[in-house]
Design an enzyme around this catalytic site. Structure first.
Site, PDB file in Angstrom:
ATOM      1  N   HIS A 152     -32.094 -43.916 -38.092  1.00  0.00           N
ATOM      2  CA  HIS A 152     -32.734 -45.142 -37.610  1.00  0.00           C
ATOM      3  C   HIS A 152     -34.197 -45.207 -38.039  1.00  0.00           C
ATOM      4  O   HIS A 152     -34.997 -45.902 -37.431  1.00  0.00           O
ATOM      5  CB  HIS A 152     -32.634 -45.255 -36.086  1.00  0.00           C
TER       6      HIS A 152
HETATM    7  S1  FES Z   1     -34.032 -42.125 -35.803  1.00  0.00           S
HETATM    8 FE1  FES Z   1     -32.242 -42.255 -34.622  1.00  0.00          FE
HETATM    9  S2  FES Z   1     -31.405 -40.285 -34.766  1.00  0.00           S
HETATM   10 FE2  FES Z   1     -33.243 -40.135 -35.889  1.00  0.00          FE
END
Ligand code: FES
Length: 187
Positions: A152
């Protein structure tokens, strides 16, 4: 004489009841213990409790991933420039101001000195599990030169501190110790 006899008689009977009850409780305990104990980590899991790394094999600037208790741990031999970049950051710029270092006090601030190995500031040892949802971030990537989590888009800096993205905390520093200049023990 009989008064003494009357007084001792119930006591002796009570003792027998107590002794019988205690024996039953102890018996139940011995019976239950193996069923509970078998759920504790077995010998092979305990053997993994510490990991040893020969750091003489890790070149300057190189990050090596080792396994500790089933988790990846990044061992980074940082360059002087990477250390300087980490030191230049003010605590106020950090989303997570805590060091998250198991080797020092829990409320220590996230300065580079509090994140790096004591007395060996080039070495950074962090658990390689993104504090967002647990992906393994990619080394020496992202906007801050540390790690980029592909899941993410969390960015960590050269001290493993979260700088951008959804992850809430810095990468944790596990318990570790150096023995001399070559041997690192994690755990
Ligand atoms: S940014 Fe979501 S698991 Fe690393």
């Amino acid at each position: 004489m009989s008064a003494i006899h009357d007084a001792t008689e119930p006591t002796r009977r009570d003792f027998l009841y107590l002794a019988t009850g205690a024996a039953a409780a102890v018996g139940a305990g011995f019976l239950a213990w193996p069923f509970i104990a078998q759920m504790n980590p077995d010998a092979s899991a305990l053997a993994l409790a510490t990991s040893e790394v020969d750091v003489s094999q890790i070149a300057e600037g190189q990050v090596v991933t080792v396994r500790w208790r089933g988790k990846p741990v990044f061992v980074w031999n940082r360059t002087a420039k990477q250390v300087e970049e980490a030191k230049a950051v003010e605590i106020g710029q950090l989303p997570d101001p805590l060091a998250r270092n198991e080797n020092i006090e829990p409320d220590a601030p996230a300065t580079d000195v509090n994140r790096a190995a004591k007395g060996k500031e080039n070495w950074l040892v962090v658990v390689g599990v993104c504090t967002h949802l647990g992906c393994v971030p990619t080394s020496q990537q992202g906007e801050f030169g540390g790690w980029l989590c592909p899941c993410h888009g969390s960015h960590y800096d050269t001290a493993g501190r979260i700088r951008k993205g959804p992850a809430p905390e810095n990468l944790p520093v596990p318990p570790f110790a150096f023995e001399g200049d070559t041997k690192l023990t994690i755990g």
